[in-house]
Design a protein around this motif. Structure first.
Motif, PDB file in Angstrom:
ATOM      1  N   VAL A 131      -3.419   9.942 -10.228  1.00 41.16           N
ATOM      2  CA  VAL A 131      -4.688  10.603  -9.919  1.00 41.16           C
ATOM      3  C   VAL A 131      -4.464  12.109  -9.846  1.00 41.16           C
ATOM      4  CG1 VAL A 131      -4.325  10.135  -7.456  1.00 41.16           C
ATOM      5  CG2 VAL A 131      -6.592  10.743  -8.241  1.00 41.16           C
ATOM      6  N   ALA A 132      -5.335  12.871 -10.509  1.00 45.39           N
ATOM      7  CA  ALA A 132      -5.199  14.325 -10.576  1.00 45.39           C
ATOM      8  C   ALA A 132      -5.848  14.977  -9.366  1.00 45.39           C
ATOM      9  CB  ALA A 132      -5.846  14.841 -11.857  1.00 45.39           C
ATOM     10  N   CYS A 133      -5.373  16.168  -9.024  1.00 45.58           N
ATOM     11  CA  CYS A 133      -5.950  16.928  -7.907  1.00 45.58           C
ATOM     12  C   CYS A 133      -7.428  17.228  -8.130  1.00 45.58           C
ATOM     13  CB  CYS A 133      -5.192  18.240  -7.718  1.00 45.58           C
ATOM     14  SG  CYS A 133      -3.718  18.063  -6.684  1.00 45.58           S
ATOM     15  N   SER A 134      -7.819  17.419  -9.384  1.00 40.93           N
ATOM     16  CA  SER A 134      -9.233  17.719  -9.661  1.00 40.93           C
ATOM     17  C   SER A 134     -10.136  16.581  -9.187  1.00 40.93           C
ATOM     18  CB  SER A 134      -9.438  17.965 -11.160  1.00 40.93           C
ATOM     19  OG  SER A 134      -9.060  16.824 -11.908  1.00 40.93           O
ATOM     20  N   ILE A 135      -9.658  15.338  -9.294  1.00 39.09           N
ATOM     21  CA  ILE A 135     -10.434  14.186  -8.831  1.00 39.09           C
ATOM     22  C   ILE A 135     -10.568  14.219  -7.314  1.00 39.09           C
ATOM     23  CG2 ILE A 135     -10.366  11.666  -8.584  1.00 39.09           C
ATOM     24  CD1 ILE A 135      -9.116  11.595 -11.400  1.00 39.09           C
TER      25      ILE A 135
ATOM     26  N   ASN B 150      -3.215  23.109  -4.268  1.00 41.10           N
ATOM     27  CA  ASN B 150      -3.505  24.527  -4.473  1.00 41.10           C
ATOM     28  C   ASN B 150      -2.974  25.011  -5.819  1.00 41.10           C
ATOM     29  OD1 ASN B 150      -4.742  24.624  -2.025  1.00 41.10           O
ATOM     30  ND2 ASN B 150      -2.976  25.450  -0.929  1.00 41.10           N
ATOM     31  N   GLU B 151      -1.987  24.282  -6.376  1.00 32.93           N
ATOM     32  CA  GLU B 151      -1.465  24.633  -7.696  1.00 32.93           C
ATOM     33  C   GLU B 151      -2.250  23.884  -8.770  1.00 32.93           C
ATOM     34  OE1 GLU B 151       2.777  24.173  -7.961  1.00 32.93           O
ATOM     35  OE2 GLU B 151       3.024  24.612  -5.821  1.00 32.93           O
ATOM     36  N   GLU B 152      -2.234  24.424  -9.968  1.00 38.34           N
ATOM     37  CA  GLU B 152      -3.002  23.819 -11.056  1.00 38.34           C
ATOM     38  C   GLU B 152      -2.252  22.637 -11.670  1.00 38.34           C
ATOM     39  OE1 GLU B 152      -4.723  26.199 -14.091  1.00 38.34           O
ATOM     40  OE2 GLU B 152      -5.222  27.821 -12.717  1.00 38.34           O
ATOM     41  N   ASN B 153      -3.045  21.716 -12.220  1.00 42.06           N
ATOM     42  CA  ASN B 153      -2.526  20.574 -12.988  1.00 42.06           C
ATOM     43  C   ASN B 153      -1.556  19.694 -12.205  1.00 42.06           C
ATOM     44  OD1 ASN B 153      -3.978  21.435 -15.275  1.00 42.06           O
ATOM     45  ND2 ASN B 153      -2.331  22.860 -15.803  1.00 42.06           N
ATOM     46  N   VAL B 154      -1.785  19.557 -10.912  1.00 41.30           N
ATOM     47  CA  VAL B 154      -0.964  18.660 -10.098  1.00 41.30           C
ATOM     48  C   VAL B 154      -1.609  17.279 -10.087  1.00 41.30           C
ATOM     49  CG1 VAL B 154      -0.071  18.204  -7.773  1.00 41.30           C
ATOM     50  CG2 VAL B 154      -0.136  20.544  -8.651  1.00 41.30           C
ATOM     51  N   SER B 155      -0.784  16.255 -10.190  1.00 44.45           N
ATOM     52  CA  SER B 155      -1.295  14.887 -10.058  1.00 44.45           C
ATOM     53  C   SER B 155      -0.296  14.078  -9.238  1.00 44.45           C
ATOM     54  CB  SER B 155      -1.535  14.238 -11.424  1.00 44.45           C
ATOM     55  OG  SER B 155      -0.342  14.198 -12.171  1.00 44.45           O
ATOM     56  N   PHE B 156      -0.759  12.948  -8.731  1.00 46.41           N
ATOM     57  CA  PHE B 156       0.061  12.109  -7.869  1.00 46.41           C
ATOM     58  C   PHE B 156       0.209  10.723  -8.487  1.00 46.41           C
ATOM     59  CE2 PHE B 156      -2.198  15.149  -5.204  1.00 46.41           C
ATOM     60  CZ  PHE B 156      -1.135  15.774  -4.566  1.00 46.41           C
ATOM     61  N   ASN B 157       1.426  10.193  -8.424  1.00 46.97           N
ATOM     62  CA  ASN B 157       1.691   8.817  -8.838  1.00 46.97           C
ATOM     63  C   ASN B 157       1.913   7.978  -7.593  1.00 46.97           C
ATOM     64  OD1 ASN B 157       1.528   9.255 -11.574  1.00 46.97           O
ATOM     65  ND2 ASN B 157       3.697   9.631 -11.834  1.00 46.97           N
ATOM     66  N   LEU B 158       1.070   6.984  -7.396  1.00 47.92           N
ATOM     67  CA  LEU B 158       1.235   6.071  -6.268  1.00 47.92           C
ATOM     68  C   LEU B 158       1.591   4.695  -6.809  1.00 47.92           C
ATOM     69  CD1 LEU B 158      -0.836   8.380  -5.294  1.00 47.92           C
ATOM     70  CD2 LEU B 158      -1.299   6.826  -3.412  1.00 47.92           C
TER      71      LEU B 158
ATOM     72  N   ILE C 100       0.840  -1.190   0.000  1.00 43.55           N
ATOM     73  CA  ILE C 100       0.000   0.000   0.000  1.00 43.55           C
ATOM     74  C   ILE C 100       0.878   1.245   0.000  1.00 43.55           C
ATOM     75  CG2 ILE C 100      -1.788   1.300   1.240  1.00 43.55           C
ATOM     76  CD1 ILE C 100      -2.474  -1.377   2.686  1.00 43.55           C
ATOM     77  N   GLU C 101       0.524   2.212  -0.853  1.00 45.96           N
ATOM     78  CA  GLU C 101       1.091   3.548  -0.730  1.00 45.96           C
ATOM     79  C   GLU C 101      -0.066   4.513  -0.521  1.00 45.96           C
ATOM     80  OE1 GLU C 101       3.903   6.934  -2.832  1.00 45.96           O
ATOM     81  OE2 GLU C 101       3.721   4.991  -3.808  1.00 45.96           O
ATOM     82  N   SER C 102       0.018   5.342   0.522  1.00 45.02           N
ATOM     83  CA  SER C 102      -1.053   6.298   0.791  1.00 45.02           C
ATOM     84  C   SER C 102      -0.460   7.689   0.956  1.00 45.02           C
ATOM     85  CB  SER C 102      -1.826   5.900   2.052  1.00 45.02           C
ATOM     86  OG  SER C 102      -0.988   5.952   3.196  1.00 45.02           O
ATOM     87  N   LYS C 103      -1.298   8.681   0.669  1.00 43.25           N
ATOM     88  CA  LYS C 103      -0.832  10.071   0.754  1.00 43.25           C
ATOM     89  C   LYS C 103      -1.973  10.956   1.246  1.00 43.25           C
ATOM     90  CE  LYS C 103       1.603  13.681  -1.779  1.00 43.25           C
ATOM     91  NZ  LYS C 103       2.553  13.854  -0.682  1.00 43.25           N
ATOM     92  N   VAL C 104      -1.705  11.697   2.301  1.00 38.73           N
ATOM     93  CA  VAL C 104      -2.642  12.725   2.754  1.00 38.73           C
ATOM     94  C   VAL C 104      -2.283  14.017   2.026  1.00 38.73           C
ATOM     95  CG1 VAL C 104      -3.423  14.087   4.732  1.00 38.73           C
ATOM     96  CG2 VAL C 104      -2.987  11.640   4.992  1.00 38.73           C
ATOM     97  N   ILE C 105      -3.292  14.664   1.442  1.00 37.56           N
ATOM     98  CA  ILE C 105      -3.058  15.853   0.623  1.00 37.56           C
ATOM     99  C   ILE C 105      -3.185  17.096   1.502  1.00 37.56           C
ATOM    100  CG2 ILE C 105      -3.709  17.055  -1.498  1.00 37.56           C
ATOM    101  CD1 ILE C 105      -2.906  14.076  -1.863  1.00 37.56           C
ATOM    102  N   ASN C 106      -2.148  17.887   1.546  1.00 37.37           N
ATOM    103  CA  ASN C 106      -2.157  19.114   2.344  1.00 37.37           C
ATOM    104  C   ASN C 106      -2.321  20.332   1.433  1.00 37.37           C
ATOM    105  OD1 ASN C 106      -1.807  17.823   4.913  1.00 37.37           O
ATOM    106  ND2 ASN C 106       0.304  17.402   4.318  1.00 37.37           N
ATOM    107  N   GLU C 107      -1.221  20.942   1.052  1.00 38.34           N
ATOM    108  CA  GLU C 107      -1.296  22.147   0.218  1.00 38.34           C
ATOM    109  C   GLU C 107      -1.018  21.862  -1.259  1.00 38.34           C
ATOM    110  OE1 GLU C 107      -2.154  25.042   1.681  1.00 38.34           O
ATOM    111  OE2 GLU C 107      -2.296  23.927   3.555  1.00 38.34           O
ATOM    112  N   GLU C 108      -0.671  20.623  -1.572  1.00 35.47           N
ATOM    113  CA  GLU C 108      -0.181  20.330  -2.931  1.00 35.47           C
ATOM    114  C   GLU C 108      -1.189  20.663  -4.020  1.00 35.47           C
ATOM    115  OE1 GLU C 108       1.589  17.026  -0.262  1.00 35.47           O
ATOM    116  OE2 GLU C 108      -0.249  18.196  -0.394  1.00 35.47           O
TER     117      GLU C 108
END
Length: 204
Positions: free
Chosen positions: A74-78, A57-65, A47-55
């Motif tokens: 998964v994109a921030c918009s989701i 707030n910027e546009e077009n940010v996504s996370f790779n887990l 398992i990889e998990s991530k709590v989203i804090n301020e990340e």
């Protein structure tokens, strides 16, 4: 233990297991302690998990887990659309050996002319907040093949649907965006438990 169960018992118990892991991960994400990101590796789960804090707030940010070689983007918009009431967070789970339990027998679209085999680990995407099936952006899952894809085979992205006969694999909600001998990339409109099934024979 699994080999002693009937088909119906296997799918029902498999659904309970997948949903229990999701519930525990959601509880963990909503009450984070220590680091915002965590990686857990056990004999049966990665398992990889991530709590989203301020990340976000910027546009077009996504996370790779990543978990056990598989990956979810998964994109921030989701994350924003899921409307979490607490700290938003995401998690990605890869189940060891689950593909031999919830295998191709549970594919609801299986036709007699198809030769089917499951060819990836079962993985799961989790996000805090409301469960949705129509995110404006897609969640991208990249799953490694257990055996190299043969030229005669076509990969199918399948989601675990717990609402059909205690649980069945279905194609609804995902499409393939890329495939090679060694991996398949699935683009899905929801967070889900999914896998890759290889089909050979006559396909429509």
């Amino acid at each position: 233990m699994w080999t002693e169960l009937s088909r119906e018992e296997t799918s029902a118990l498999g659904t309970i297991l997948l949903e229990t892991v999701e519930s525990i991960m959601l509880a963990s994400l909503l009450t984070p302690s220590g680091n915002a990101s965590r990686t857990i590796q056990t004999e049966n789960l990665d398992i990889e998990s991530k709590v989203i804090n301020e990340e976000c707030n910027e546009e077009n940010v996504s996370f790779n887990l990543k978990a056990r070689g598989d990956e979810m983007k998964v994109a921030c918009s989701i994350i924003k659309e899921s409307e979490s009431t607490g700290n938003p967070g995401v998690a990605f789970v890869s189940f060891a050996h689950m593909e031999s339990v919830l295998d191709e027998r549970f594919f609801e679209d299986g036709q007699a002319s198809w030769k089917l085999k499951i060819n990836s680990r079962v993985v799961g995407g989790i996000v805090t907040g409301e469960k949705k099936e129509d995110f404006s952006k897609t969640v991208v899952y990249t799953l490694q093949h257990i055996q190299p894809k043969q030229k005669s085979e076509r990969p199918i992205c399948v989601l675990w649907n717990p609402n059909v006969e205690d649980g069945r694999w279905t194609r609804s909600g995902c499409e393939i965006t890329r495939a090679s001998e060694t991996y398949t990339e699935c683009s899905c409109n929801r967070m889900a438990n999914l896998a890759i099934i290889m089909a050979s024979g006559e396909l429509t």
